[in-house]
Design a protein around this motif. Sequence first.
Motif, PDB file in Angstrom:
ATOM      1  N   VAL A  85     -22.093  24.935  31.423  1.00  0.00           N
ATOM      2  CA  VAL A  85     -20.890  25.337  30.694  1.00  0.00           C
ATOM      3  C   VAL A  85     -21.333  26.127  29.464  1.00  0.00           C
ATOM      4  O   VAL A  85     -22.311  25.780  28.808  1.00  0.00           O
ATOM      5  CB  VAL A  85     -20.054  24.102  30.289  1.00  0.00           C
ATOM      6  N   GLY A  86     -20.619  27.220  29.178  1.00  0.00           N
ATOM      7  CA  GLY A  86     -20.978  28.090  28.067  1.00  0.00           C
ATOM      8  C   GLY A  86     -21.786  29.292  28.511  1.00  0.00           C
ATOM      9  O   GLY A  86     -22.171  30.127  27.694  1.00  0.00           O
ATOM     10  N   TYR A  87     -22.040  29.404  29.827  1.00  0.00           N
ATOM     11  CA  TYR A  87     -22.786  30.531  30.371  1.00  0.00           C
ATOM     12  C   TYR A  87     -21.996  31.167  31.504  1.00  0.00           C
ATOM     13  O   TYR A  87     -21.171  30.524  32.145  1.00  0.00           O
ATOM     14  CB  TYR A  87     -24.156  30.086  30.905  1.00  0.00           C
ATOM     15  N   GLU A  88     -22.254  32.437  31.728  1.00  0.00           N
ATOM     16  CA  GLU A  88     -21.694  33.173  32.849  1.00  0.00           C
ATOM     17  C   GLU A  88     -22.822  33.965  33.496  1.00  0.00           C
ATOM     18  O   GLU A  88     -23.849  34.216  32.861  1.00  0.00           O
ATOM     19  CB  GLU A  88     -20.607  34.151  32.382  1.00  0.00           C
ATOM     20  N   ALA A  89     -22.620  34.389  34.724  1.00  0.00           N
ATOM     21  CA  ALA A  89     -23.532  35.327  35.375  1.00  0.00           C
ATOM     22  C   ALA A  89     -22.762  36.630  35.521  1.00  0.00           C
ATOM     23  O   ALA A  89     -21.672  36.650  36.092  1.00  0.00           O
ATOM     24  CB  ALA A  89     -23.986  34.799  36.727  1.00  0.00           C
ATOM     25  N   ILE A 112     -19.275  35.561  37.058  1.00  0.00           N
ATOM     26  CA  ILE A 112     -19.310  34.291  37.772  1.00  0.00           C
ATOM     27  C   ILE A 112     -19.227  33.205  36.713  1.00  0.00           C
ATOM     28  O   ILE A 112     -20.107  33.094  35.853  1.00  0.00           O
ATOM     29  CB  ILE A 112     -20.590  34.152  38.615  1.00  0.00           C
ATOM     30  N   ASP A 113     -18.143  32.442  36.752  1.00  0.00           N
ATOM     31  CA  ASP A 113     -17.925  31.386  35.763  1.00  0.00           C
ATOM     32  C   ASP A 113     -18.753  30.150  36.088  1.00  0.00           C
ATOM     33  O   ASP A 113     -19.160  29.930  37.229  1.00  0.00           O
ATOM     34  CB  ASP A 113     -16.441  31.007  35.733  1.00  0.00           C
ATOM     35  N   ALA A 146     -25.740  35.079  30.799  1.00  0.00           N
ATOM     36  CA  ALA A 146     -25.472  35.237  29.372  1.00  0.00           C
ATOM     37  C   ALA A 146     -24.602  34.104  28.850  1.00  0.00           C
ATOM     38  O   ALA A 146     -23.732  33.603  29.563  1.00  0.00           O
ATOM     39  CB  ALA A 146     -24.773  36.580  29.125  1.00  0.00           C
ATOM     40  N   SER A 147     -24.822  33.753  27.599  1.00  0.00           N
ATOM     41  CA  SER A 147     -23.959  32.757  26.969  1.00  0.00           C
ATOM     42  C   SER A 147     -22.681  33.440  26.519  1.00  0.00           C
ATOM     43  O   SER A 147     -22.628  34.659  26.345  1.00  0.00           O
ATOM     44  CB  SER A 147     -24.660  32.099  25.781  1.00  0.00           C
TER      45      SER A 147
END
Length: 174
Positions: A85-89, A112-113, A146-147
């Motif tokens: 949680v707090g990151y995405e692709a 991408i969540d 990335a955050s």
Amino acid sequence: MIRKIWKVFFHPDTLKSGEQRYLTIYYILYTMKIKVINTSSHPLPAYETIASAGMDLRANLEEEIVLKPLERKLVPTGLYIELPVGYEAQIRPRSGLAIKHGITLLNTPGTIDADYRGEIKLIMVNLSDTDFVIKDGERVAQMVVASHEQAEWVEVETLESSERGSGGFGHTGK
């Protein structure tokens, strides 16, 4: 994990005759662990260099895909991930495919969540005037982890002024 990035050589004027010295600089690289299921027969995405931001994604195909001019298709990768949680692709096009063949991704960058658990698939489009063949295992996109922050809206009556103000597209003249 500590990786050596480069050696810095001292300027010859600061050295005695025949002396060769250098300073090795180390960069401390902290990496997060991301759970992944790989149903393809291809290696996991990897950073190609120490300073790479993105990892190449490969097409996972039972048979080649022909992308006709202006056609778009969904291309599977065989990868499923569990981000913290707090990151995405972020899914982005590869510059080589774009400049050489006019191949890019729609919905770019795709996100991408952290709570998505389905297969990573790519919406590829051919913007050229010739057919393009996507082969199994071909590197077709890149992924940047990335955050991010989540925002909370605060309704107000006015906003602070700025130098730009409400100037829109082309407003700065650049």
